[in-house]
Design a protein around this motif. Structure first.
Motif, PDB file in Angstrom:
ATOM      1  N   GLN A 160     -14.391  18.387  29.611  1.00 53.62           N
ATOM      2  CA  GLN A 160     -15.523  18.189  30.126  1.00 53.62           C
ATOM      3  C   GLN A 160     -16.413  18.547  28.899  1.00 53.62           C
ATOM      4  OE1 GLN A 160     -16.916  20.430  33.446  1.00 53.62           O
ATOM      5  NE2 GLN A 160     -17.701  18.369  34.076  1.00 53.62           N
ATOM      6  N   LEU A 161     -16.157  19.613  28.199  1.00 51.68           N
ATOM      7  CA  LEU A 161     -16.997  19.891  26.868  1.00 51.68           C
ATOM      8  C   LEU A 161     -17.063  19.037  25.847  1.00 51.68           C
ATOM      9  CD1 LEU A 161     -16.384  24.012  26.927  1.00 51.68           C
ATOM     10  CD2 LEU A 161     -18.429  22.648  27.800  1.00 51.68           C
ATOM     11  N   VAL A 162     -15.667  18.397  25.697  1.00 52.16           N
ATOM     12  CA  VAL A 162     -15.528  17.324  24.493  1.00 52.16           C
ATOM     13  C   VAL A 162     -16.318  16.119  25.094  1.00 52.16           C
ATOM     14  CG1 VAL A 162     -13.910  15.699  23.679  1.00 52.16           C
ATOM     15  CG2 VAL A 162     -13.129  18.195  24.311  1.00 52.16           C
ATOM     16  N   GLU A 163     -16.397  15.742  26.179  1.00 49.73           N
ATOM     17  CA  GLU A 163     -17.310  14.906  27.069  1.00 49.73           C
ATOM     18  C   GLU A 163     -18.671  14.800  26.508  1.00 49.73           C
ATOM     19  OE1 GLU A 163     -17.203  11.216  29.774  1.00 49.73           O
ATOM     20  OE2 GLU A 163     -15.588  12.411  28.856  1.00 49.73           O
ATOM     21  N   PHE A 193      -9.996  -1.479   8.972  1.00 46.42           N
ATOM     22  CA  PHE A 193      -9.401  -0.336   9.113  1.00 46.42           C
ATOM     23  C   PHE A 193      -9.768   0.953   8.808  1.00 46.42           C
ATOM     24  CE2 PHE A 193      -7.172  -3.697   6.757  1.00 46.42           C
ATOM     25  CZ  PHE A 193      -5.867  -3.473   7.162  1.00 46.42           C
ATOM     26  N   PHE A 194      -9.336   1.968   9.663  1.00 44.96           N
ATOM     27  CA  PHE A 194      -9.988   3.286   9.908  1.00 44.96           C
ATOM     28  C   PHE A 194     -10.225   4.164   8.457  1.00 44.96           C
ATOM     29  CE2 PHE A 194      -7.616   4.756  13.786  1.00 44.96           C
ATOM     30  CZ  PHE A 194      -8.248   4.753  14.531  1.00 44.96           C
ATOM     31  N   GLN A 195     -11.523   4.696   8.499  1.00 49.15           N
ATOM     32  CA  GLN A 195     -11.952   5.538   7.357  1.00 49.15           C
ATOM     33  C   GLN A 195     -11.689   7.071   8.042  1.00 49.15           C
ATOM     34  OE1 GLN A 195     -12.913   4.230   4.031  1.00 49.15           O
ATOM     35  NE2 GLN A 195     -11.782   2.642   5.267  1.00 49.15           N
ATOM     36  N   ASN A 196     -10.527   7.629   7.995  1.00 53.39           N
ATOM     37  CA  ASN A 196     -10.302   8.801   8.792  1.00 53.39           C
ATOM     38  C   ASN A 196     -10.934   9.996   8.112  1.00 53.39           C
ATOM     39  OD1 ASN A 196      -9.246   9.690  10.888  1.00 53.39           O
ATOM     40  ND2 ASN A 196      -6.911   9.140  10.399  1.00 53.39           N
ATOM     41  N   LYS A 197     -11.216   9.936   6.971  1.00 54.80           N
ATOM     42  CA  LYS A 197     -11.537  11.448   6.300  1.00 54.80           C
ATOM     43  C   LYS A 197     -12.830  12.162   6.939  1.00 54.80           C
ATOM     44  CE  LYS A 197     -10.754   9.310   2.223  1.00 54.80           C
ATOM     45  NZ  LYS A 197     -11.632   8.525   0.995  1.00 54.80           N
ATOM     46  N   ASN A 198     -13.871  11.370   7.080  1.00 54.04           N
ATOM     47  CA  ASN A 198     -15.036  12.115   7.712  1.00 54.04           C
ATOM     48  C   ASN A 198     -15.025  12.558   9.282  1.00 54.04           C
ATOM     49  OD1 ASN A 198     -16.119  12.084   5.317  1.00 54.04           O
ATOM     50  ND2 ASN A 198     -17.105  10.148   5.581  1.00 54.04           N
ATOM     51  N   ILE A 199     -14.320  11.800  10.143  1.00 50.35           N
ATOM     52  CA  ILE A 199     -14.495  11.889  11.491  1.00 50.35           C
ATOM     53  C   ILE A 199     -14.224  13.399  11.956  1.00 50.35           C
ATOM     54  CG2 ILE A 199     -14.381   9.386  11.802  1.00 50.35           C
ATOM     55  CD1 ILE A 199     -11.796  10.135  13.507  1.00 50.35           C
ATOM     56  N   HIS A 200     -13.155  14.120  11.180  1.00 47.92           N
ATOM     57  CA  HIS A 200     -12.689  15.479  11.568  1.00 47.92           C
ATOM     58  C   HIS A 200     -13.828  16.361  11.458  1.00 47.92           C
ATOM     59  CE1 HIS A 200      -8.713  14.606  13.007  1.00 47.92           C
ATOM     60  NE2 HIS A 200      -8.637  13.702  12.086  1.00 47.92           N
ATOM     61  N   ASN A 201     -14.514  16.452  10.159  1.00 46.41           N
ATOM     62  CA  ASN A 201     -15.539  17.216   9.929  1.00 46.41           C
ATOM     63  C   ASN A 201     -16.783  16.915  10.759  1.00 46.41           C
ATOM     64  OD1 ASN A 201     -14.039  18.506   7.781  1.00 46.41           O
ATOM     65  ND2 ASN A 201     -15.126  16.799   6.156  1.00 46.41           N
ATOM     66  N   GLU A 202     -16.944  15.638  11.016  1.00 44.95           N
ATOM     67  CA  GLU A 202     -18.231  15.233  11.877  1.00 44.95           C
ATOM     68  C   GLU A 202     -17.775  15.818  13.288  1.00 44.95           C
ATOM     69  OE1 GLU A 202     -21.093  13.397  11.580  1.00 44.95           O
ATOM     70  OE2 GLU A 202     -20.930  14.058   9.734  1.00 44.95           O
ATOM     71  N   ALA A 203     -16.535  15.451  13.541  1.00 42.06           N
ATOM     72  CA  ALA A 203     -16.162  15.954  15.076  1.00 42.06           C
ATOM     73  C   ALA A 203     -16.467  17.442  15.353  1.00 42.06           C
ATOM     74  CB  ALA A 203     -14.951  15.298  15.393  1.00 42.06           C
ATOM     75  N   LYS A 212     -18.500  19.335  13.807  1.00 43.63           N
ATOM     76  CA  LYS A 212     -19.702  19.679  13.987  1.00 43.63           C
ATOM     77  C   LYS A 212     -20.379  19.757  15.596  1.00 43.63           C
ATOM     78  CE  LYS A 212     -22.862  17.436  11.738  1.00 43.63           C
ATOM     79  NZ  LYS A 212     -23.128  16.325  10.901  1.00 43.63           N
ATOM     80  N   PHE A 213     -19.885  18.682  16.184  1.00 44.32           N
ATOM     81  CA  PHE A 213     -20.453  18.557  17.610  1.00 44.32           C
ATOM     82  C   PHE A 213     -19.510  19.624  18.488  1.00 44.32           C
ATOM     83  CE2 PHE A 213     -21.600  14.250  15.468  1.00 44.32           C
ATOM     84  CZ  PHE A 213     -22.962  14.488  15.696  1.00 44.32           C
ATOM     85  N   LEU A 214     -18.262  19.490  18.286  1.00 44.18           N
ATOM     86  CA  LEU A 214     -17.694  20.382  19.013  1.00 44.18           C
ATOM     87  C   LEU A 214     -18.150  21.804  18.949  1.00 44.18           C
ATOM     88  CD1 LEU A 214     -14.202  19.318  18.391  1.00 44.18           C
ATOM     89  CD2 LEU A 214     -15.359  18.902  20.426  1.00 44.18           C
ATOM     90  N   LYS A 215     -18.677  22.129  17.903  1.00 47.21           N
ATOM     91  CA  LYS A 215     -19.227  23.592  17.757  1.00 47.21           C
ATOM     92  C   LYS A 215     -20.605  23.754  18.681  1.00 47.21           C
ATOM     93  CE  LYS A 215     -19.756  27.088  14.141  1.00 47.21           C
ATOM     94  NZ  LYS A 215     -19.905  27.236  12.522  1.00 47.21           N
ATOM     95  N   ARG A 216     -21.033  22.587  18.631  1.00 44.97           N
ATOM     96  CA  ARG A 216     -22.478  22.758  19.377  1.00 44.97           C
ATOM     97  C   ARG A 216     -22.090  23.267  20.983  1.00 44.97           C
ATOM     98  NH1 ARG A 216     -26.418  17.760  18.229  1.00 44.97           N
ATOM     99  NH2 ARG A 216     -27.789  19.026  19.793  1.00 44.97           N
TER     100      ARG A 216
END
Lengths: 337, 502
Positions: free
Chosen positions: B151-154, B115-125, B127-131
């Motif tokens: 492409q940047l998402v990739e 089962f998905f643990q959905n809470k953290n992945i948005h915060n985590e994501a 972080k990387f999108l910002k980079r």
């Protein structure tokens, strides 16, 4: 003869030899006549579906076309008393039309062949049952039946489609074998000697590639479906004369599966682009031979389908492994050079 | 300096063979931490094969592959990712129907008993999108983003897997000018963060701008390296083609003859709202340049009747034609060697003879029967004229090299002596030797009065071969450049939609 055809021919000889060894009644004139007759009937249908399979398509409606043609022919002869020659022409036109409709739906309306012909299977079967109110009827009058017009013509047609030609004192060649011979040669010539045959192979291997080379791929595919239904139509007439009584609900049932099985066992790939008429004809004979052997050897007839399935599976697997093996060898050779 | 340190990634003596093709031979490559290494070479030089080996897509036949001096052997992409090597594909591998966060963690979703643990992945994501400089809500659907952002998402996705080495395969081939600039900034940023990048590109201008070092491949072998201060357009081209350009593209300009193809305001189904007009003369070689997706292939396909035109007129030798299928176009004297040889150009499982004769069977038929002697003659002529290297005419074309396959496609058309020969990426995936032969053939055919229209993404090819170049941008012809106006810069400007400075 290519490797695949040689392989299937070997299988034919092997089963033949084993059965002949185990039961001496197998090589009786009567049994051989029957075997040749039924093999010929099956092979005619199988040649038709081979064309469609070579284009990368499929035809599931063959059994229903066989049934409908047989029913309509018997209906015209018995119930309507139509001139037999005319009746045969009508039924042939009907089967050509069916093929044309399949082809148009597949190429122009772009519906998948599986769906088009599956619906065909349902529709033609029910048409035959509806036309006759699901009553069995025969195209040829039984001895005491006076309900037919044109009895003489019908009887002579029966001699043509379901007759026997004396070869020796005891052995008579069933006429369907001659139909198979003529149609098989014509089909093989078409596939291997005409530009249209080449086009069928090309588009079966790579439809876009063929189209980019200027081939009218839609027309070629339509032709393949027309040929398939035409052959099913011929088979339908042959079956009608062969059977004393055509049963609208049963005649031809599952025949599409035998035809497809024969085509595949005979070397056609369902991916398209590959196939040989001789291979398909031999494979159709193998399928009939397996039936005959099961009877001859006293194996439970309940196992018929199972044995057939296993033989086809093994045959196709052997072919696949051989192909892979030779591809590997070709690649290895390439590497060396 | 960087040279003194142990490289982060190193390969030595790498070999890879495909049926009929030697893709890589004794190849070496070094990459240091925080370095942008540009890998250049013509199509078919082996760049993509090397990238696939580095990223674990396929194994090498032999050779060493070291990461931080430790030998590694990747069985699959997952292994490579675990070692920190990530490939950013030319074709993006994102799920358009999922949002940013879901895409970044695709296949690695934090879960408990499935089962998905959905809470953290948005915060985590986030972080990387910002980079990678993406400041978007993490629940944005990827399908709604323009290609440059995807492409940047990739890239963000790769970073989230702790990638230390990013391999970018022609990342700008479908980007607009602004998107390209954004990508460059991201690349500079990543370098500052200590990420190493292998950057593959055909655009030498970009390479000059981005690269710390350049490694050049030619015909599956190392052709040379250039340090930062040695990087120049001429030096790169010399290493790529192995000789001076003028010798490679042996062009004589023929005085163009009458108009062969005259297209007015046609619209292709791909770009229904833009009109294209062009004229090609006999004896002329015209190149079409532009970005991937600019509508170049679609234009050729429309002319050839694959995707019939929605409007406008096409004239061949002054005669109005309406090609509804390739058959119509061929009848009017056109031929097309398509971009995708294997899918559209050849029937791969068939033989050299069957492929070479496929288009001319109809002409040579004998009341529908195959004319075997004529067929044989057509195939022999093709093999001889184009020097196709095949053991015999009955060889299945699948086992031939890209160059020989392309020659069979050309041979098929030359048998019909077309008046207009269209070539879509004529030398893609072809070794340098065959390439040169194809250029010579184009030159020879033009000399004999054939009109030639070719599409190419290789700048050098357009610069070297075209008498005239049409540059496409978003479905229209953004500009036309005469031979003396041709330059990489001019083409790039037009291709990215910037008007040429007067």
């Amino acid at each position: 003869m290519n490797k695949n055809t040689l392989g299937i021919f070997g299988l034919l000889v092997a089963i033949f030899a084993i059965t002949a060894l185990l039961n001496d009644k197998f090589i009786s004139a009567y049994n051989m006549q029957n075997l040749i007759k039924w093999s010929s009937l099956y092979a005619v249908m199988s040649i038709g579906v081979a064309f469609v399979i070579i284009t990368g398509g499929i035809d599931l409606s063959i059994g229903s076309v066989v049934g409908l043609v047989a029913v309509v022919l018997a209906y015209q002869l018995k119930v309507k008393g139509i001139d037999p020659g005319q009746a045969i022409i009508t039924t042939m036109c009907m089967s050509l039309l069916i093929g044309l409709i399949h082809g148009l739906l597949i190429t122009k309306a772009k519906i998948q062949p599986f769906v088009v012909t599956l619906c065909g299977l349902l529709i033609y079967r029910s048409l035959g049952r509806w036309l006759t109110d699901n009553q069995s009827l025969g195209p040829v009058p039984l001895e005491d039946d006076k309900g037919y017009a044109n009895i003489d013509t019908i009887n002579s047609l029966d001699q043509i489609f379901s007759g026997k030609i004396a070869i020796t004192d005891s052995f008579n060649l069933p006429t369907p074998a001659l139909f198979l011979l003529a149609l098989g040669i014509a089909a093989a010539l078409f596939l291997n000697r005409t530009i249209w045959g080449r086009y069928l192979f090309a588009l079966g291997n790579n439809e876009d590639g063929a189209r980019y080379s200027g081939i009218n791929t839609d027309n070629m595919k339509i032709i393949a479906y027309v040929i398939c239904s035409f052959m099913a139509g011929i088979a339908g007439i042959l079956f009608a004369f062969e059977l004393d009584s055509v049963q609208p609900a049963q005649t031809g049932e599952f025949y599409e599966l035998y035809a497809i099985a024969a085509a595949v066992l005979g070397g056609c790939s369902l991916r398209g682009g590959v196939g040989s008429i001789l291979g398909v004809v031999i494979a159709a004979a193998v399928i009939r031979l397996i039936y005959n052997s099961i009877n001859m050897l006293g194996i439970s007839t309940h196992l018929e389908f199972g044995i057939l399935g296993i033989v086809i599976l093994l045959g196709v697997m052997a072919d696949e492994f051989l192909k892979r093996y030779s591809a590997q060898r070709a690649a290895a050779k390439q590497k060396e050079s | 300096m960087a040279e003194a340190r142990t490289p982060l990634l190193e390969v030595r003596g790498l070999c890879k063979q495909f049926p009929g093709v030697r893709a890589l031979h004794e190849v070496a490559l070094e990459l240091h931490q925080g370095e942008v290494l540009a890998l250049i070479g013509e199509n078919g030089a082996g760049k993509s094969t090397l990238m696939k080996i580095l990223a674990g897509v396929q194994p090498a036949d032999s050779g060493e592959y070291l990461i931080e001096s430790e030998p590694v052997r990747f069985q699959n992409v997952r292994d490579a990712m675990a070692a920190g090597v990530a490939l950013i594909h030319q074709e993006l591998n994102l799920a358009a129907n999922l949002d940013l966060a879901a895409n970044i963690f695709l296949g690695r979703e934090p879960n408990q008993f499935g089962f998905f643990q959905n809470k953290n992945i948005h915060n985590e994501a986030a972080k990387f999108l910002k980079r990678v400089g993406l400041d978007l809500p993490t629940d944005t659907l990827v399908g709604n983003l323009p290609i440059g952002k995807q492409q940047l998402v990739e890239i963000a996705k790769a970073l989230s897997c702790d990638a230390r080495v990013l391999i970018m395969d022609e990342p700008t081939s479908s980007l607009s000018q602004t998107e390209t600039e954004t990508l460059f900034e991201v690349v500079h940023d990543l370098r500052r963060q200590g990420i190493s990048i292998i950057y593959i590109s055909h655009r030498l201008g970009e390479v000059k701008e981005l690269a710390d070092r350049v490694t050049v491949f030619r015909d599956g072998e190392n052709a040379g390296d250039l340090a930062k201060d040695e990087i120049s357009h001429d030096a790169m081209v010399r290493l790529m083609v192995g000789r001076d350009l003028s010798e490679f593209y042996d062009r004589q300009i023929h005085s163009p003859g009458k108009v062969v193809l005259d297209v007015e305001q046609i619209r292709t189904p791909e770009h229904p709202n833009t009109e294209v007009s062009l004229k090609i003369h006999a004896g002329e070689i015209v190149g079409i340049a532009g970005l991937v997706g600019a509508g170049r292939t679609e234009l050729l396909q429309t002319l050839f009747g694959v995707t019939p035109a929605l409007g406008g007129t096409i004239r061949m030798n002054g005669e109005l034609i309406r090609p509804q299928s390739p058959r119509d176009a061929i009848a009017a004297g056109m031929a097309l060697a398509p971009e995708d040889r294997k899918l559209h150009g050849l029937v791969l499982p068939m033989t050299v003879r069957e492929n070479a004769s496929l288009a001319s069977l109809k002409r040579d038929q004998n009341k529908g029967l195959l004319n075997f002697p004529a067929e044989e003659a057509v195939a022999e002529e093709a093999v001889e004229q184009l020097q196709i290297k095949t053991p015999h005419l009955e060889q299945v074309t699948r086992f031939l090299s890209g160059g020989n396959q392309q020659k069979i496609v050309l041979g098929k058309w030359l048998a019909l002596t077309p008046q207009l020969l269209m070539l879509d990426e004529p030398t893609r995936g072809i070794d340098v030797g065959a390439k040169r032969e194809i250029y010579r053939l184009m030159e020879k055919l033009a000399g004999e009065g054939m009109a030639i229209l070719f599409v190419s993404s290789e700048m050098e090819e357009v610069l070297g071969m075209a008498d005239r170049a049409l540059v496409m941008h978003e479905g229209r012809i953004a500009g036309e450049l005469a031979r003396n106006e041709l330059s990489e810069q001019a083409i790039m400007q037009l291709a990215t939609g910037t008007p040429l400075a007067a």
